[in-house]
Design a protein around this motif. Sequence first.
Motif, short mmCIF file in Angstrom:
data_model
loop_
_atom_site.label_atom_id
_atom_site.label_comp_id
_atom_site.label_asym_id
_atom_site.label_seq_id
_atom_site.Cartn_x
_atom_site.Cartn_y
_atom_site.Cartn_z
N ALA A 128 16.39 6.90 15.59
CA ALA A 128 16.00 6.97 14.17
C ALA A 128 15.05 5.84 13.80
O ALA A 128 14.12 6.04 13.01
N ASP A 129 15.27 4.66 14.38
CA ASP A 129 14.42 3.50 14.07
C ASP A 129 13.06 3.58 14.74
O ASP A 129 12.07 3.08 14.19
N ARG A 130 13.01 4.21 15.90
CA ARG A 130 11.79 4.10 16.72
C ARG A 130 10.97 5.38 16.81
O ARG A 130 9.80 5.33 17.17
N LEU A 131 11.58 6.52 16.51
CA LEU A 131 10.86 7.78 16.66
C LEU A 131 11.18 8.69 15.48
O LEU A 131 11.94 9.66 15.62
N PRO A 132 10.62 8.40 14.31
CA PRO A 132 10.96 9.16 13.10
C PRO A 132 10.69 10.66 13.20
O PRO A 132 11.35 11.45 12.52
N LYS A 133 9.75 11.06 14.05
CA LYS A 133 9.40 12.48 14.14
C LYS A 133 10.49 13.30 14.85
O LYS A 133 10.49 14.53 14.77
N ALA A 134 11.39 12.62 15.56
CA ALA A 134 12.41 13.33 16.34
C ALA A 134 13.72 13.43 15.59
O ALA A 134 14.01 12.61 14.72
N ASP A 135 14.50 14.44 15.92
CA ASP A 135 15.87 14.52 15.43
C ASP A 135 16.71 13.60 16.31
O ASP A 135 16.86 13.86 17.50
N PRO A 136 17.25 12.51 15.75
CA PRO A 136 17.94 11.53 16.60
C PRO A 136 19.17 12.09 17.30
O PRO A 136 19.47 11.70 18.43
N VAL A 137 19.88 13.00 16.63
CA VAL A 137 21.07 13.58 17.26
C VAL A 137 20.67 14.46 18.44
O VAL A 137 21.25 14.38 19.53
N ASP A 138 19.65 15.30 18.25
CA ASP A 138 19.20 16.17 19.34
C ASP A 138 18.71 15.36 20.54
O ASP A 138 19.02 15.68 21.69
N LEU A 139 17.94 14.31 20.27
CA LEU A 139 17.38 13.53 21.37
C LEU A 139 18.48 12.76 22.10
O LEU A 139 18.48 12.71 23.34
N ALA A 140 19.40 12.19 21.35
CA ALA A 140 20.50 11.45 21.99
C ALA A 140 21.36 12.39 22.82
O ALA A 140 21.75 12.07 23.96
N MET A 141 21.65 13.59 22.29
CA MET A 141 22.47 14.55 23.02
C MET A 141 21.74 15.04 24.27
O MET A 141 22.36 15.19 25.33
N ILE B 52 28.25 5.43 22.87
CA ILE B 52 26.86 5.41 23.36
C ILE B 52 25.99 6.29 22.49
O ILE B 52 24.84 5.93 22.16
N GLY B 53 26.50 7.44 22.09
CA GLY B 53 25.74 8.34 21.24
C GLY B 53 25.38 7.71 19.92
O GLY B 53 24.24 7.83 19.45
N LEU B 54 26.31 7.01 19.30
CA LEU B 54 26.03 6.34 18.02
C LEU B 54 24.92 5.32 18.17
O LEU B 54 24.02 5.24 17.33
N MET B 55 24.98 4.55 19.24
CA MET B 55 23.95 3.54 19.47
C MET B 55 22.59 4.18 19.66
O MET B 55 21.58 3.74 19.09
N LEU B 56 22.54 5.28 20.41
CA LEU B 56 21.26 5.95 20.67
C LEU B 56 20.71 6.63 19.42
O LEU B 56 19.49 6.62 19.18
N ILE B 57 21.58 7.21 18.61
CA ILE B 57 21.12 7.84 17.36
C ILE B 57 20.43 6.81 16.48
O ILE B 57 19.34 7.07 15.93
N ASP B 58 21.01 5.64 16.35
CA ASP B 58 20.40 4.57 15.55
C ASP B 58 19.06 4.15 16.16
O ASP B 58 18.08 3.94 15.42
N ALA B 59 19.02 4.01 17.48
CA ALA B 59 17.79 3.55 18.14
C ALA B 59 16.67 4.56 17.97
O ALA B 59 15.52 4.20 17.70
#
Length: 203
Positions: free
Chosen positions: A152-165, A143-150
């Motif tokens: 990164a694609d949709r919210l470039p200003k955010a850290d995808p790992v931090d937001l997914a976690m 699930i984390g991998l899927m969210l990190i990709d999502a």
Amino acid sequence: MRSTNVSEGPGTASGGRRAAQREATRARLFEETVDEFKQRGFADTEIAVITNRVGLSRGAFYMHFAGKDEVLSELLLIEERRIAAASRLVCDQGVALDEVFSGVVDAVLAAERRLGRRLVRDLCAAQFRPDFVQAHDVGDHPIGLMLIDAVADRLPKADPVDLAMTFLTALFGLLATDDAPQAARRRRLDLLVQLVAAGPAET
């Protein structure tokens, strides 16, 4: 005339049957243990009850699993893969980030309907046990991998790992501790979706 394959023979055939029997026994023990988790909860599940029910010794259980933690861990990975696959179907439609997070919530609640509230609560609570969690990196979870990709694609200003976690930690925490009726829990989960999907505040 039939050619003879040196790899064939009584020993190979009996070895194949034994391997199949071992796999069948392991699968049965896994299913019975999961069923016991559903009925009694993880903490109150006793291996002796399971082995008595299937007509095996406790030693037979430990030939296949290190303990009931291993069964719960395998079930968690199976369910994470299922939830990630269902959520990715939503994600691949090009929807907004909040709908991706909502897709995860929908898939988790579908798992709850399938497995029961008690077992899903136990699965989520296990995420906070240091002795249970095998992967501490959110990217090691389907699930984390899927969210990190999502993200990164949709919210470039955010850290995808931090937001997914952040999302997954809060999601698992709510599901592990909140025993309100599902409608009330859904409202709180929807609020979580809104808050996290908005991303970090501009500084």
